[in-house]
Design a protein around this motif. Structure first.
Motif, mmCIF file in Angstrom:
data_model
loop_
_atom_site.group_PDB
_atom_site.id
_atom_site.type_symbol
_atom_site.label_atom_id
_atom_site.label_comp_id
_atom_site.label_asym_id
_atom_site.label_seq_id
_atom_site.Cartn_x
_atom_site.Cartn_y
_atom_site.Cartn_z
ATOM 1 N N LYS A 206 32.267 -3.349 -22.417
ATOM 2 C CA LYS A 206 32.760 -4.685 -22.727
ATOM 3 C C LYS A 206 33.332 -4.684 -24.154
ATOM 4 O O LYS A 206 33.054 -3.770 -24.933
ATOM 5 N N PRO A 207 34.113 -5.724 -24.489
ATOM 6 C CA PRO A 207 34.891 -5.670 -25.739
ATOM 7 C C PRO A 207 34.045 -5.590 -27.015
ATOM 8 O O PRO A 207 34.509 -5.111 -28.043
ATOM 9 N N HIS A 208 32.798 -6.059 -26.933
ATOM 10 C CA HIS A 208 31.970 -6.075 -28.150
ATOM 11 C C HIS A 208 31.343 -4.705 -28.422
ATOM 12 O O HIS A 208 30.875 -4.450 -29.517
ATOM 13 N N ASP A 209 31.337 -3.862 -27.412
ATOM 14 C CA ASP A 209 30.573 -2.606 -27.456
ATOM 15 C C ASP A 209 31.455 -1.522 -28.074
ATOM 16 O O ASP A 209 31.947 -0.651 -27.381
ATOM 17 N N MET A 210 31.677 -1.600 -29.394
ATOM 18 C CA MET A 210 32.767 -0.824 -29.985
ATOM 19 C C MET A 210 32.321 0.332 -30.875
ATOM 20 O O MET A 210 33.149 0.969 -31.516
ATOM 21 N N GLY A 211 31.018 0.618 -30.913
ATOM 22 C CA GLY A 211 30.550 1.713 -31.762
ATOM 23 C C GLY A 211 31.208 3.032 -31.382
ATOM 24 O O GLY A 211 31.143 3.428 -30.231
ATOM 25 N N HIS B 214 24.614 -8.008 -16.315
ATOM 26 C CA HIS B 214 24.022 -8.971 -17.247
ATOM 27 C C HIS B 214 24.081 -8.439 -18.687
ATOM 28 O O HIS B 214 24.476 -7.304 -18.928
ATOM 29 N N HIS B 215 23.655 -9.306 -19.599
ATOM 30 C CA HIS B 215 23.634 -8.966 -21.025
ATOM 31 C C HIS B 215 22.618 -7.855 -21.314
ATOM 32 O O HIS B 215 21.523 -7.865 -20.762
ATOM 33 N N TYR B 216 22.990 -6.917 -22.150
ATOM 34 C CA TYR B 216 22.038 -5.886 -22.583
ATOM 35 C C TYR B 216 22.425 -5.387 -23.966
ATOM 36 O O TYR B 216 23.533 -5.644 -24.431
ATOM 37 N N ARG B 217 21.493 -4.688 -24.625
ATOM 38 C CA ARG B 217 21.690 -4.333 -26.035
ATOM 39 C C ARG B 217 21.660 -2.834 -26.282
ATOM 40 O O ARG B 217 21.277 -2.392 -27.369
ATOM 41 N N THR B 218 22.006 -2.058 -25.291
ATOM 42 C CA THR B 218 22.031 -0.603 -25.471
ATOM 43 C C THR B 218 23.495 -0.154 -25.501
ATOM 44 O O THR B 218 24.159 -0.178 -24.470
ATOM 45 N N PRO B 219 23.995 0.216 -26.706
ATOM 46 C CA PRO B 219 25.428 0.529 -26.798
ATOM 47 C C PRO B 219 25.820 1.705 -25.896
ATOM 48 O O PRO B 219 25.015 2.608 -25.662
ATOM 49 N N THR B 220 27.038 1.666 -25.412
ATOM 50 C CA THR B 220 27.522 2.713 -24.520
ATOM 51 C C THR B 220 27.468 4.095 -25.180
ATOM 52 O O THR B 220 27.126 5.091 -24.535
ATOM 53 N N TYR B 221 27.780 4.135 -26.492
ATOM 54 C CA TYR B 221 27.899 5.453 -27.123
ATOM 55 C C TYR B 221 26.587 6.236 -27.134
ATOM 56 O O TYR B 221 26.588 7.458 -27.254
ATOM 57 N N CYS C 12 27.415 -6.674 -32.539
ATOM 58 C CA CYS C 12 27.811 -8.002 -33.030
ATOM 59 C C CYS C 12 27.838 -7.964 -34.548
ATOM 60 O O CYS C 12 28.716 -7.304 -35.107
ATOM 61 N N SER C 13 26.916 -8.639 -35.220
ATOM 62 C CA SER C 13 26.969 -8.613 -36.677
ATOM 63 C C SER C 13 25.612 -8.962 -37.257
ATOM 64 O O SER C 13 25.526 -9.702 -38.226
#
Lengths: 98, 100, 213
Positions: free
Chosen positions: B3-8, A22-29, C115-116
């Motif tokens: 996923k493609p948006h996760d580009m940091g 699902h959607h989440y907001r924790t960047p992979t890096y 995103c932005s």
């Protein structure tokens, strides 16, 4: 309703490693990295539910967590004091050194 | 695999192109339509993000900003039952004919 | 997608073909209006509202904070109510705003890698570069390299703090007030505050002859 914060400013936390479908907001890096809570930003409805038409409840506490840049990137070229600050919801954080 | 948006932090040595393109009329309308639908509670920011993230990675990376928004909005409006893709196809054809 | 590239379809205004997505965007709006979900005038009004917001709003806020330390303290502590004081009442639907102050010791730079996200209420629409894949990829790992491209070379003694606005907050950078601007009015100060320095990729630039010697 007063709920207590799991973490306080100054606490060390480690970001969970996960890639839910699902959607989440924790960047992979930033996953798997250890940082320090520098601010408690309030409670917000959970984007992981909101993103899929849910009501976002229960609300999640949002923390601003500071990470040393050279602990996040092997290739960081700046001075060792530089930081990256990321806003992360409580359920993505684990305690460190408890 | 992110996923493609996760580009940091993704390897990228492109210089930042600081020029700003003149917004086209359709981009400004698409921007405004998004906000209007948001105010009416018809689509949420988090849903838009989720829809954008679900785009095919090559598509995500090849579209311009408002094209991505449009692709995501179409996905959401179809999913929520406001529109069908056929309906949009037909309207595109109709508008094309009207423009001649 | 039915359209060939044979030059048959010429749009009277531009003479240029609109892209597949541009045409689908127009079709979506037309259908939403036909179905009574929204009206054309609502979209027009929103467009004008979005258009009316620009970095000059943010610049006025920054100049006021530079001129009034007590306002600055309130702006940093509670941006929404501080902004209401000076006539910017943000609608409830506006995402939460956080203001971060650049000092001699710490320099902030804002990105949204996922995103932005951008403080549109005070800066208007984000510039193209802020949404670019190059910025979203590089800002977190090479902030000093990015700032260098914007003309800012920071000393190693300054701590760079990159803010990745991943969640519900939108960040506005309160830049450092340039030296030699003590005698400038608020309106003159506001002119020094560019959009880019409120994102934190650069600092305010004082044109020659403006600063007091």
């Amino acid at each position: 309703m007063a709920q207590s914060n799991k973490y306080q400013t100054g606490d060390q936390v480690k970001v969970r490693v996960d890639s839910p479908s699902h959607h989440y907001r924790t960047p992979t890096y930033i996953q798997g990295k250890t940082g320090v809570v520098v601010a408690i930003c309030g409670r917000y409805r959970n984007p992981e539910s909101l993103g899929h038409g849910g009501d976002g409840m229960p609300e999640q506490l949002l923390y601003r967590v500071s990470f040393a840049q050279n602990s996040v990137w092997d290739r960081y070229r700046g001075p060792s004091g530089d930081k990256i600050l990321v806003d992360i919801y409580e359920h993505w954080l684990d305690p460190v050194g408890v | 695999m992110p996923k493609p948006h996760d580009m940091g932090g993704e390897p990228n040595d492109e210089p930042i192109d600081q020029s700003d393109h003149q917004k086209m009329d359709w981009e400004m309308r698409a921007d405004a339509l998004h906000q209007v639908l948001g105010q009416k509670g018809i689509r949420r920011t988090d849903e838009m993000r989720r829809a954008m993230e679900s785009l095919d990675p090559d598509l995500y990376r090849s579209l311009s900003y408002y094209e991505r928004w449009t692709a995501a909005l179409e996905l959401l409006m179809v999913e929520k039952g406001y529109l069908t893709s056929d309906e949009i196809d037909r309207k595109v054809t109709q508008l094309d004919q009207g423009a001649n | 997608m039915s359209e060939g590239h044979d030059g048959e379809h010429v749009h009277p205004e531009s003479g240029e073909e609109l892209s597949v997505y541009a045409r689908r965007a127009q079709a979506i709006e037309a259908l939403m209006v036909e179905k009574g979900v929204c009206s054309t005038s609502e979209v027009d009004q929103m467009m004008n509202m979005v258009e009316s917001r620009s970095p000059s709003d943010g610049a006025k806020v920054v100049a006021h904070a530079w001129s009034d330390p007590e306002f600055k303290a309130r702006l940093l502590a509670d941006p929404r109510s501080a902004l209401t004081e000076i006539g910017y009442s943000l609608p409830d639907t506006t995402p939460h705003l956080a203001v971060v102050e650049n000092t001699e010791q710490v320099h902030h730079m804002v990105v949204c890698t996922l995103c932005s996200c951008y403080p549109r209420a005070l800066l208007g629409r984000p510039p193209d570069w802020y949404k670019s894949f190059a910025y979203r990829s590089r800002a977190v790992v090479d902030p000093r390299g990015v700032m260098r491209e914007f003309g800012l070379e920071l000393a190693d003694s300054v701590e760079v703090q990159v803010l990745d606005s991943t969640a519900d907050l939108r960040y506005l950078v309160l830049p450092r007030r340039p030296a030699g601007t003590e005698n400038l009015s608020e309106a003159e100060l506001a002119k020094l505050v560019s959009r880019d320095c409120m994102i934190g990729v650069t600092d305010p630039h004082v044109p020659e002859g403006v600063a007091a010697s």
